[in-house]
Design a protein around this motif. Structure first.
Motif, PDB file in Angstrom:
ATOM      1  N   THR A 105       0.812  -1.225   0.000  1.00 38.76           N
ATOM      2  CA  THR A 105       0.000   0.000   0.000  1.00 38.76           C
ATOM      3  C   THR A 105       0.845   1.274   0.000  1.00 38.76           C
ATOM      4  N   ASP A 106       2.142   1.151   0.211  1.00 32.17           N
ATOM      5  CA  ASP A 106       3.019   2.322   0.140  1.00 32.17           C
ATOM      6  C   ASP A 106       4.447   1.866  -0.116  1.00 32.17           C
ATOM      7  N   VAL A 107       5.326   2.836  -0.335  1.00 35.21           N
ATOM      8  CA  VAL A 107       6.723   2.528  -0.667  1.00 35.21           C
ATOM      9  C   VAL A 107       7.493   1.970   0.532  1.00 35.21           C
ATOM     10  N   ARG A 108       6.914   2.067   1.737  1.00 30.84           N
ATOM     11  CA  ARG A 108       7.569   1.482   2.924  1.00 30.84           C
ATOM     12  C   ARG A 108       7.209  -0.002   3.081  1.00 30.84           C
ATOM     13  N   ARG A 109       6.549  -0.526   2.064  1.00 29.17           N
ATOM     14  CA  ARG A 109       6.222  -1.953   1.997  1.00 29.17           C
ATOM     15  C   ARG A 109       5.179  -2.387   3.023  1.00 29.17           C
ATOM     16  N   ASN A 110       4.321  -1.472   3.472  1.00 28.03           N
ATOM     17  CA  ASN A 110       3.161  -1.894   4.249  1.00 28.03           C
ATOM     18  C   ASN A 110       2.212  -2.625   3.308  1.00 28.03           C
ATOM     19  N   TRP A 111       1.568  -3.681   3.801  1.00 30.80           N
ATOM     20  CA  TRP A 111       0.769  -4.508   2.908  1.00 30.80           C
ATOM     21  C   TRP A 111      -0.445  -5.090   3.625  1.00 30.80           C
ATOM     22  N   ASP A 112      -1.352  -5.679   2.854  1.00 29.00           N
ATOM     23  CA  ASP A 112      -2.488  -6.410   3.408  1.00 29.00           C
ATOM     24  C   ASP A 112      -3.061  -7.311   2.325  1.00 29.00           C
ATOM     25  N   TYR A 113      -3.964  -8.201   2.769  1.00 29.02           N
ATOM     26  CA  TYR A 113      -4.569  -9.143   1.836  1.00 29.02           C
ATOM     27  C   TYR A 113      -5.596  -8.461   0.937  1.00 29.02           C
ATOM     28  N   CYS A 114      -5.928  -9.130  -0.156  1.00 26.17           N
ATOM     29  CA  CYS A 114      -6.926  -8.646  -1.119  1.00 26.17           C
ATOM     30  C   CYS A 114      -7.977  -9.725  -1.346  1.00 26.17           C
ATOM     31  N   CYS A 115      -9.140  -9.310  -1.779  1.00 23.92           N
ATOM     32  CA  CYS A 115     -10.137 -10.282  -2.230  1.00 23.92           C
ATOM     33  C   CYS A 115      -9.620 -10.959  -3.497  1.00 23.92           C
ATOM     34  N   ALA A 116      -9.871 -12.235  -3.610  1.00 28.10           N
ATOM     35  CA  ALA A 116      -9.415 -12.996  -4.768  1.00 28.10           C
ATOM     36  C   ALA A 116     -10.129 -12.521  -6.036  1.00 28.10           C
ATOM     37  N   PRO A 117      -9.535 -12.739  -7.206  1.00 25.04           N
ATOM     38  CA  PRO A 117     -10.187 -12.356  -8.463  1.00 25.04           C
ATOM     39  C   PRO A 117     -11.578 -12.973  -8.579  1.00 25.04           C
ATOM     40  N   GLY A 118     -12.550 -12.156  -8.938  1.00 23.71           N
ATOM     41  CA  GLY A 118     -13.913 -12.644  -9.091  1.00 23.71           C
ATOM     42  C   GLY A 118     -14.697 -12.726  -7.796  1.00 23.71           C
ATOM     43  N   MET A 119     -14.094 -12.362  -6.655  1.00 25.23           N
ATOM     44  CA  MET A 119     -14.764 -12.435  -5.350  1.00 25.23           C
ATOM     45  C   MET A 119     -15.012 -11.024  -4.829  1.00 25.23           C
ATOM     46  N   ASP A 120     -16.271 -10.628  -4.736  1.00 19.95           N
ATOM     47  CA  ASP A 120     -16.619  -9.293  -4.253  1.00 19.95           C
ATOM     48  C   ASP A 120     -16.688  -9.264  -2.734  1.00 19.95           C
ATOM     49  N   CYS A 121     -16.523  -8.070  -2.182  1.00 21.70           N
ATOM     50  CA  CYS A 121     -16.634  -7.867  -0.736  1.00 21.70           C
ATOM     51  C   CYS A 121     -18.099  -7.601  -0.388  1.00 21.70           C
ATOM     52  N   THR A 122     -18.808  -8.644   0.043  1.00 19.83           N
ATOM     53  CA  THR A 122     -20.221  -8.534   0.438  1.00 19.83           C
ATOM     54  C   THR A 122     -20.451  -9.413   1.674  1.00 19.83           C
ATOM     55  N   LYS A 123     -21.685  -9.487   2.141  1.00 17.97           N
ATOM     56  CA  LYS A 123     -21.988 -10.287   3.341  1.00 17.97           C
ATOM     57  C   LYS A 123     -22.019 -11.791   3.036  1.00 17.97           C
ATOM     58  N   HIS A 124     -22.321 -12.177   1.835  1.00 18.18           N
ATOM     59  CA  HIS A 124     -22.337 -13.596   1.462  1.00 18.18           C
ATOM     60  C   HIS A 124     -23.111 -14.432   2.500  1.00 18.18           C
ATOM     61  N   SER A 125     -24.335 -14.012   2.802  1.00 19.01           N
ATOM     62  CA  SER A 125     -25.232 -14.717   3.749  1.00 19.01           C
ATOM     63  C   SER A 125     -24.788 -14.610   5.202  1.00 19.01           C
ATOM     64  N   GLN A 126     -23.808 -13.769   5.506  1.00 15.58           N
ATOM     65  CA  GLN A 126     -23.356 -13.564   6.889  1.00 15.58           C
ATOM     66  C   GLN A 126     -23.804 -12.185   7.367  1.00 15.58           C
ATOM     67  N   SER A 127     -23.502 -11.847   8.595  1.00 18.16           N
ATOM     68  CA  SER A 127     -23.875 -10.541   9.148  1.00 18.16           C
ATOM     69  C   SER A 127     -22.758  -9.516   8.991  1.00 18.16           C
ATOM     70  N   TYR A 128     -21.677  -9.874   8.350  1.00 17.07           N
ATOM     71  CA  TYR A 128     -20.518  -8.997   8.191  1.00 17.07           C
ATOM     72  C   TYR A 128     -20.003  -9.111   6.743  1.00 17.07           C
ATOM     73  N   LEU A 129     -19.198  -8.135   6.359  1.00 18.21           N
ATOM     74  CA  LEU A 129     -18.597  -8.142   5.023  1.00 18.21           C
ATOM     75  C   LEU A 129     -17.345  -9.008   5.025  1.00 18.21           C
ATOM     76  N   TRP A 130     -17.212  -9.847   4.018  1.00 23.70           N
ATOM     77  CA  TRP A 130     -16.032 -10.703   3.924  1.00 23.70           C
ATOM     78  C   TRP A 130     -15.857 -11.146   2.474  1.00 23.70           C
ATOM     79  N   CYS A 131     -14.682 -11.702   2.198  1.00 25.76           N
ATOM     80  CA  CYS A 131     -14.410 -12.244   0.866  1.00 25.76           C
ATOM     81  C   CYS A 131     -13.307 -13.283   0.965  1.00 25.76           C
TER      82      CYS A 131
END
Length: 358
Positions: free
Chosen positions: A317-343
């Motif tokens: 996420t920046d030049v200091r190499r901070n990073w995090d996970y991403c949703c996989a290709p084709g997978m949207d960030c929605t509730k997917h039948s749960q009470s929270y957002l996930w992917c």
């Protein structure tokens, strides 16, 4: 055309003045009237002939232009318009994109320059530099952006005579679907405004500005990272495809075939003729630009399976190499039948993460 106008005006003056003269003088001399009408008739015939000659010359110019267009099917062979000159001498700034989309992107930049500078054609070089600096994309300009804008200014300066007048004509806007087609000259600067500035839309978030383009496959690694502009995918002395991704000599594998599931639960591709394979990431239509926290990824490190870490999709996420996970290709960030957002952040069902959409 000038001669035609001249004769018409003189015809009108002669006929009216002589007629009025005889009218007021009440002259009844038939030979004078005959002489007057004869002169008027001669001038009328001469004006008509001049009009025909002008029309024939105009048709000949059009025929010559059409013939020249057929002979010079590529704009680089004509060397007559400002836009064509820029198009033929700026090809190297879109080297990261495939040839078809690179041409469309370059046409978009040139048309935008001429549109923004339509009211400043006498100061075109400086105006073009400022416009290009504002509109030029970042990732696919294989020359430094400042150098590119200086190059554009220099090219236009070379098209000027010692008196400062442009030696090349200004043509109608270039056609993004037929970039090499010769365009006729404009009759008014307003015609430069008749161009669609949205002819080329970004498909990859790593680029902004006019030169945002579809990436050429040889500049994208298996993990969805952009290769260095001067070091595209290749064997480079080894048995597999790879490229450097920065000037610190970090590198990644490159696919030699398609990146897909191909019978597995994860995306993968071959990276060498000897069937060596790697995990790979495949995003499209502007996806993979932000991580699960909806933080923008680094331009050159969009979501993917970068380097040796292929367990999940992730990005810096920046030049200091901070990073995090991403949703996989084709997978949207929605509730997917749960009470929270996930992917899903990987291909296996146990590889998932909470996510945000705003």
């Amino acid at each position: 055309k000038t001669f035609t106008t001249f004769f018409k005006k003189n015809l009108q003056l002669v006929c009216i003045s002589r007629t009025k003269y005889f009218k007021y003088r009440k002259s009844s001399s038939p030979w004078k009237l005959k002489m007057l009408f004869t002169r008027c008739l001669h001038l009328l015939v001469l004006a008509f002939c001049m009009q025909l000659l002008y029309a024939n010359l105009q048709d000949q110019v059009i025929d010559d232009y059409t013939t020249a267009t057929k002979v010079n099917e590529n704009i680089c062979n004509s060397g007559s318009s400002i836009q064509g000159y820029l198009y033929c001498n700026l090809k190297d700034i879109t080297c990261c994109a495939d040839s078809f989309h690179a041409d469309k992107a370059l046409v978009g930049l040139i048309n935008d320059i001429m549109k923004q500078c339509s009211s400043q054609l006498q100061n075109l070089a400086e105006c073009a530099k400022e416009t290009a600096l504002e509109q030029l994309g970042f990732a696919c300009a294989c020359i430094d952006r400042q150098n590119v804008t200086n190059q554009i200014q220099s090219l236009i300066e070379k098209m000027k005579s010692a008196s400062g007048r442009l030696l090349y004509y200004v043509s109608m806007p270039l056609d993004p679907n037929h970039p090499g087609a010769i365009q006729p000259p404009i009759s008014s600067p307003r015609q430069l405004l008749q161009t669609n500035t949205s002819v080329f839309n970004c498909k990859d978030g790593r680029q902004e500005g006019t030169l945002c383009s579809y990436w050429s496959a040889k500049y994208i690694t298996a993990g969805n990272t952009v290769c260095r502009a001067d070091y595209p995918c290749g064997t480079h002395g080894y048995s597999y495809n790879w490229c450097y991704t920065d000037h610190s000599n970090n590198w990644e594998y490159c696919c030699t075939g398609k990146c897909d599931y191909q019978g597995e639960h994860y995306r993968w591709c071959y990276t060498s003729p000897s069937k060596h394979w790697e995990y790979c990431g495949s995003y499209s239509e502007g996806k993979g630009l932000a991580n699960v926290k909806n933080e923008e990824c680094l331009d050159t490190y969009m979501c993917g399976k970068h380097g040796s870490y292929t367990y999940k999709y992730w990005c810096y996420t920046d030049v200091r190499r901070n990073w995090d996970y991403c949703c996989a290709p084709g997978m949207d960030c929605t509730k997917h039948s749960q009470s929270y957002l996930w992917c899903y952040s990987g291909e296996y069902n146990n590889r998932w993460d909470y996510c945000k959409t705003c």
